[in-house]
Design a protein around this motif. Structure first.
Motif, PDB file in Angstrom:
ATOM      1  N   LEU A 144      27.812  45.830  -1.455  1.00  0.00           N
ATOM      2  CA  LEU A 144      28.569  45.609  -0.223  1.00  0.00           C
ATOM      3  C   LEU A 144      28.232  44.275   0.440  1.00  0.00           C
ATOM      4  O   LEU A 144      29.094  43.668   1.069  1.00  0.00           O
ATOM      5  CB  LEU A 144      28.347  46.771   0.751  1.00  0.00           C
ATOM      6  N   ALA A 145      26.996  43.805   0.292  1.00  0.00           N
ATOM      7  CA  ALA A 145      26.615  42.543   0.930  1.00  0.00           C
ATOM      8  C   ALA A 145      27.375  41.368   0.325  1.00  0.00           C
ATOM      9  O   ALA A 145      27.856  40.494   1.040  1.00  0.00           O
ATOM     10  CB  ALA A 145      25.111  42.329   0.805  1.00  0.00           C
ATOM     11  N   SER A 146      27.498  41.335  -0.996  1.00  0.00           N
ATOM     12  CA  SER A 146      28.121  40.177  -1.649  1.00  0.00           C
ATOM     13  C   SER A 146      29.584  40.438  -1.996  1.00  0.00           C
ATOM     14  O   SER A 146      30.327  39.508  -2.278  1.00  0.00           O
ATOM     15  CB  SER A 146      27.355  39.847  -2.930  1.00  0.00           C
ATOM     16  N   GLY A 147      29.991  41.691  -2.021  1.00  0.00           N
ATOM     17  CA  GLY A 147      31.346  42.031  -2.436  1.00  0.00           C
ATOM     18  C   GLY A 147      31.526  42.047  -3.936  1.00  0.00           C
ATOM     19  O   GLY A 147      32.589  42.391  -4.438  1.00  0.00           O
ATOM     20  N   ARG A 148      30.485  41.687  -4.689  1.00  0.00           N
ATOM     21  CA  ARG A 148      30.651  41.638  -6.139  1.00  0.00           C
ATOM     22  C   ARG A 148      30.634  43.048  -6.724  1.00  0.00           C
ATOM     23  O   ARG A 148      30.050  43.972  -6.172  1.00  0.00           O
ATOM     24  CB  ARG A 148      29.589  40.758  -6.804  1.00  0.00           C
ATOM     25  N   ILE A 149      31.313  43.169  -7.841  1.00  0.00           N
ATOM     26  CA  ILE A 149      31.378  44.456  -8.513  1.00  0.00           C
ATOM     27  C   ILE A 149      30.650  44.325  -9.849  1.00  0.00           C
ATOM     28  O   ILE A 149      30.993  43.471 -10.662  1.00  0.00           O
ATOM     29  CB  ILE A 149      32.835  44.897  -8.715  1.00  0.00           C
ATOM     30  N   ASP A 150      29.635  45.136 -10.022  1.00  0.00           N
ATOM     31  CA  ASP A 150      28.876  45.103 -11.259  1.00  0.00           C
ATOM     32  C   ASP A 150      29.298  46.271 -12.133  1.00  0.00           C
ATOM     33  O   ASP A 150      29.536  47.377 -11.651  1.00  0.00           O
ATOM     34  CB  ASP A 150      27.371  45.217 -10.961  1.00  0.00           C
ATOM     35  N   ILE A 151      29.396  46.002 -13.422  1.00  0.00           N
ATOM     36  CA  ILE A 151      29.600  47.090 -14.375  1.00  0.00           C
ATOM     37  C   ILE A 151      28.192  47.563 -14.745  1.00  0.00           C
ATOM     38  O   ILE A 151      27.349  46.768 -15.162  1.00  0.00           O
ATOM     39  CB  ILE A 151      30.369  46.602 -15.615  1.00  0.00           C
ATOM     40  N   THR A 152      27.937  48.837 -14.549  1.00  0.00           N
ATOM     41  CA  THR A 152      26.545  49.297 -14.569  1.00  0.00           C
ATOM     42  C   THR A 152      26.279  50.357 -15.626  1.00  0.00           C
ATOM     43  O   THR A 152      27.172  51.092 -16.038  1.00  0.00           O
ATOM     44  CB  THR A 152      26.159  49.893 -13.203  1.00  0.00           C
ATOM     45  N   SER A 153      25.014  50.392 -16.006  1.00  0.00           N
ATOM     46  CA  SER A 153      24.494  51.438 -16.872  1.00  0.00           C
ATOM     47  C   SER A 153      24.069  52.591 -15.968  1.00  0.00           C
ATOM     48  O   SER A 153      23.414  52.379 -14.955  1.00  0.00           O
ATOM     49  CB  SER A 153      23.303  50.860 -17.630  1.00  0.00           C
ATOM     50  N   GLN A 154      24.467  53.803 -16.332  1.00  0.00           N
ATOM     51  CA  GLN A 154      24.193  54.945 -15.460  1.00  0.00           C
ATOM     52  C   GLN A 154      23.629  56.110 -16.255  1.00  0.00           C
ATOM     53  O   GLN A 154      24.022  56.345 -17.399  1.00  0.00           O
ATOM     54  CB  GLN A 154      25.500  55.417 -14.790  1.00  0.00           C
ATOM     55  N   ASN A 155      22.739  56.847 -15.621  1.00  0.00           N
ATOM     56  CA  ASN A 155      22.227  58.067 -16.229  1.00  0.00           C
ATOM     57  C   ASN A 155      21.600  58.932 -15.163  1.00  0.00           C
ATOM     58  O   ASN A 155      20.403  58.895 -14.940  1.00  0.00           O
ATOM     59  CB  ASN A 155      21.196  57.729 -17.314  1.00  0.00           C
ATOM     60  N   HIS A 156      22.424  59.692 -14.473  1.00  0.00           N
ATOM     61  CA  HIS A 156      21.843  60.587 -13.469  1.00  0.00           C
ATOM     62  C   HIS A 156      22.732  61.799 -13.229  1.00  0.00           C
ATOM     63  O   HIS A 156      23.946  61.732 -13.394  1.00  0.00           O
ATOM     64  CB  HIS A 156      21.565  59.849 -12.153  1.00  0.00           C
ATOM     65  N   GLY A 157      22.097  62.897 -12.857  1.00  0.00           N
ATOM     66  CA  GLY A 157      22.814  64.141 -12.599  1.00  0.00           C
ATOM     67  C   GLY A 157      22.784  64.539 -11.137  1.00  0.00           C
ATOM     68  O   GLY A 157      23.456  65.471 -10.724  1.00  0.00           O
ATOM     69  N   PHE A 158      21.957  63.809 -10.336  1.00  0.00           N
ATOM     70  CA  PHE A 158      21.855  64.103  -8.912  1.00  0.00           C
ATOM     71  C   PHE A 158      22.212  62.840  -8.126  1.00  0.00           C
ATOM     72  O   PHE A 158      22.153  61.739  -8.664  1.00  0.00           O
ATOM     73  CB  PHE A 158      20.431  64.548  -8.541  1.00  0.00           C
TER      74      PHE A 158
END
Lengths: 374, 507
Positions: free
Chosen positions: A283-297
């Motif tokens: 939100l600070a920079s407005g940039r959108i990162d394509i991210t690696s994710q691994n979470h269930g909570f």
């Protein structure tokens, strides 16, 4: 092991395939990962402890396995479900075959499974327990074993992933001393911190705040790891003692633990985020990162909401002053990261270290270290 | 960022006649983009010399001109229509080169027509070989050793530094026209001369050969906020040395580790930023040395290309439509994913199936042609198939070519193996025949440089294992997300997705 086998889910659904990997049975929470590469990194990520991974990408094993793709010292996933697993050692960088390696590590796998039907089932019904069995095992016996597997909610798995003794890395490095509570840290996180000159120490997750203080940390790092953050009150208590004294930074489970330590609530996502293509807005920079994710909570919003509908840096009132929303998932608008405004601290739910996945968010390590330097 | 209100009328250039060496998909992408521009309330002025296209149907533009795609005729259209902007990225290389000419002869400046999607500097940096090379080197990326020559004497000097075999690429031509691979010195001279003739600017790039390296393409989109996504990776089953339009290609890539793939992804982001494409899509080609992990950047197209049409159909991410919206000023996060309807376009599609593209040749119609393939595109069309596995998709695409003449293999085994060393239109039929006759993977790898994973998969097909045996027919749809999110029941993406979905008939 070869021969017909099946995956049985706790709701009675059955998915047939061919057994490959080790001659063993396994039960665990069945989750799916949508990455198209990085299978070895995924199964060795400690956050997958007590889980059975379904790979949505059909071909798994194409480029074999190698030492440099390890995210820890062993496989943490209980079993692997694939559409088309293959054992190939002739890829230029391969040091071994994928299926042979699963077998050597004692991890069973199923191939030839209609993984898309399975994934749609999990997507609609939620992640649930299941088990991998040979076709000769009766479904009634299989079901008993699946039901004997504890539910993921309320489960402390960090104790299984944490080291028995502290590990002191690079004691002479020029950077700040960062003390990590190792709930199952990935090698890529360790590498990213060390590459930036950090004097890194990994401590067992039940280390007390008093013991950690004796290490005179410049910052505390809360790692990724498996299980339910709500079951880790002893770690949360330790973190609560340290917030405000030193900068605290968390990734994934560590994010959830820091949030709980300042008084925020977590909840279980229906089927979690596991993949390498989730868009996250900083939100600070407005940039959108394509991210690696691994979470269930995930962490709830300031008023207990599960989705944040605006792109504004909304605030929570925590026990340590204000916390501000810093990153937002554009897929399901869940909280992906926040910064503490009145004490030094920041956390992200996703994986800036990648391993596997895109490197878009690696700059967060630099941001963290800037915060430590101030 | 909202839609731009300072432009009202947009000139769109089509790609002209369908010729060998340029794909026919530009009509599809152009038509998609025109529809989007009209939907957004812009006036669309279309110029295309080919009336046998969908995009020249009256409902796709406010005004349609069937005129030659030449600077003079398009300048007359500009004089008459006074458009505010020119969108040159939808009509292939033809439109891009035409836009460049209109800028250089002052037409665009005189009539205050803004180039949107790709500006003049971007077109030059991407299309001018020397500038491209300088741009890449300044960004810290490796490109093949090369020299740009405009005369034969310069070519002789370049030969000394680059060596043989060398690749020859004439500047500003489509489909590699006039280019090729030179193995001997006499071939080198012959092809340099051809290339100098074919290039409209009389320029040929003499380049270090990376023949035999793996060839990979990434489809990249960037918006005005500098957000970049990779729509799709494509791997050429034929290693470097065959024009990608003539290669059997597969999406996503199959043989790179995650570490190698992420290195390509990082470089692709660097390339699109360095060339300076601000809004829209680009196709970026890389060669990867399988033994050393070394990566070189081969080229980039700052426009909708043959590969982006393939990538759109393969993933359900409508590149042409989104490129048009980005040119209007929208950001990726402001555009909906057409299929899920709940997630934005600022994401990377992930797929749970395999897409194979197979070129369609028609050498039987050209008795003088020898059917050998090189960096000059010779196919007349292509087939795309979707399967849950590579074997399924490969077999479907192979049979969907509906060949009139079945390729014949020589009786002599050694002759058969020798023929495999030179890429040809019938290479995979020959390869499968060699496999049936018992040639080993190591032998075939040495002859063809095809990755062992592909050889193993194709070998399983050749030996008669039906990849679809025992499977039930089911209907699956292209959904951009490997089923993580539910696809919207009403599918608004148009032709690409529907035809792709219909192909994906089995798991």
């Amino acid at each position: 092991m070869t021969g017909p086998g099946y995956l049985l889910l706790e709701d009675g659904s059955r998915f047939d395939g061919e057994l490959c990997g080790a001659a063993a049975e396994a039960t665990g929470e069945v989750v799916f990962n949508t990455s198209m590469s990085g299978y070895q990194e995924s199964v060795t990520d400690p956050s997958y402890a007590a889980q059975i991974i379904v790979f949505t990408y059909p071909h798994v094993g194409n480029y074999g396995v190698s030492a440099r793709a390890m995210e820890s010292d062993r496989i943490h996933a209980r079993a692997v479900i694939m559409r088309e697993g293959v054992d190939r050692e002739d890829s230029p960088g391969a040091e071994g075959g994928w299926l042979t390696w699963l077998d050597d590590c004692g991890v069973p796998a199923l191939t030839g499974v209609d993984t898309r039907a399975l994934v749609r089932h999990i997507r609609d019904k939620g992640a649930m327990r299941g088990g991998v069995f040979a076709a000769t095992v009766a479904e009634s016996d299989a079901r008993e074993r699946v039901m004997a597997e504890p539910s993921m909610v309320g489960r402390d798995l960090a104790r299984e992933a944490t080291p028995a003794e502290p590990v002191i890395l690079d004691p002479d490095a020029p950077g700040p001393r960062v003390v990590a509570l190792d709930t199952g840290i990935k090698s890529s996180i360790v590498r990213n911190l060390r590459e930036r000159g950090v004097r890194l120490e990994l401590h067992p997750c039940d280390t007390s705040s008093a013991e950690l203080r004796t290490r005179e940390p410049d910052a505390v790092f809360l790692a990724n790891g498996p299980g339910d953050p709500a079951a880790l009150d002893y770690v949360v208590g330790t973190v609560r003692d340290l917030v405000g004294e030193v900068p605290v930074f968390g990734i994934c489970l560590g994010h959830q633990l820091l949030c709980r330590a300042v008084g925020l609530e977590t909840f279980k996502l229906p089927f979690g985020h596991r993949g390498a293509n989730h868009p996250v807005k900083d939100l600070a920079s407005g940039r959108i990162d394509i991210t690696s994710q691994n979470h269930g909570f995930a962490v709830q919003g300031p008023h207990g909401e599960l989705r944040i509908e605006s792109d504004e840096p909304i605030r929570w009132e925590t026990d340590f002053g204000a916390a501000e929303l810093a990153q937002l998932n554009l897929y399901d608008r869940t909280v992906e990261g926040l910064v503490l405004r009145d004490v030094p601290g920041a956390t992200v739910q996703y994986h800036p270290e990648a391993g596997p996945g895109p490197h878009d968010a690696e700059y967060l390590f630099d941001r963290f270290l800037e915060m430590v330097a101030v | 960022m909202p839609r731009r209100d300072d432009i009202r009328k947009i000139l769109v250039l089509g790609s002209g006649p369908i010729v060998i060496g340029q794909a026919a998909e530009f009509d599809y992408s152009g038509a998609q983009a025109c529809k989007v521009l009209l939907e957004e309330g812009y006036e669309v002025v279309l110029v295309n010399s080919n009336p046998a296209t969908i995009m020249t149907d009256p409902e796709f533009a406010t005004a349609t001109y069937v005129e030659p795609l030449l600077p003079e005729s398009v300048a007359r259209v500009i004089e008459r229509e006074k458009p505010d902007a020119l969108l040159p990225t939808l009509g292939g290389g033809t439109a891009l080169n035409l836009a460049r000419a209109l800028w250089e002869d002052g037409t665009l400046g005189r009539h205050r027509v803004e180039l949107i999607g790709a500006n003049y500097e971007v077109i030059r940096r991407a299309e001018d070989r020397l500038l491209f090379r300088e741009t890449m080197e300044a960004a810290g990326l490796r490109v093949p050793r090369s020299a740009v020559v405009t005369r034969m004497a310069e070519a002789e000097r370049a030969l000394a530094s680059v060596g043989l075999p060398a690749i020859l690429r004439p500047g500003f031509t489509m489909g590699g026209e006039g280019g090729g691979v030179a193995v001997t010195e006499s071939e080198f001279r012959e092809k340099v001369a051809e290339g100098l003739m074919a290039s409209p600017i009389g320029q040929v790039l003499v380049e270090e050969s990376v023949i035999g390296w793996g060839e990979f393409e990434l489809e990249v989109m960037r918006d005005r906020n500098d957000n970049v996504v990779i729509v799709c990776s494509i791997e050429n089953v034929d290693p470097m040395g065959v024009h990608t339009g003539d290669s059997v290609t597969v999406a996503p890539q199959q043989t790179l580790t995650d570490r190698q793939y992420q290195a390509l992804r990082d470089q692709a982001l660097t390339v699109i930023r360095a060339v300076g494409v601000e809004t829209g899509g680009s196709n970026i080609q890389f060669a990867v040395n399988p033994d050393t992990d070394e990566i070189v950047v081969i080229e980039m197209n700052p426009r909708v290309s043959r590969s982006s049409a393939l990538a759109s159909k393969a993933t359900g991410f409508p590149i042409a439509k989104i490129a048009a919206r980005l040119a209007m000023g929208y950001a990726l996060e402001e555009i909906d994913n057409d299929i899920t309807r709940r997630t934005p376009a600022s994401f990377e599609p992930t797929i749970d199936y395999v897409v194979v593209k197979w070129p369609r040749f028609a050498f039987e119609k050209f008795p003088g042609a020898d059917g050998r393939l090189d960096t000059h595109m010779q196919s007349v069309g292509e087939v795309m198939a979707i399967g849950r596995t590579f074997k399924q998709a490969f077999a479907k695409a192979m049979r969907s070519r509906e060949l009139d003449v079945a390729p014949a293999a020589p009786d002599d085994d050694e002759e058969l193996l020798a023929r495999l060393e030179q890429p040809s239109h019938d290479r995979f039929e020959l390869l499968m025949e060699a496999m049936l006759r018992g040639a080993g993977d190591a032998e075939l790898k040495a002859r063809t440089h095809i990755d062992p994973w592909f050889l193993a998969e194709i070998g399983a097909l050749a030996r008669g294992k039906d990849p679809e045996a025992g499977l039930a027919r089911t209907f699956k749809s292209v959904d951009t997300c490997a089923a993580e999110f539910e696809a919207s029941a009403r599918d608004p993406t148009g032709r690409a997705t529907r035809s792709a979905a219909a192909t994906a008939a089995r798991w």
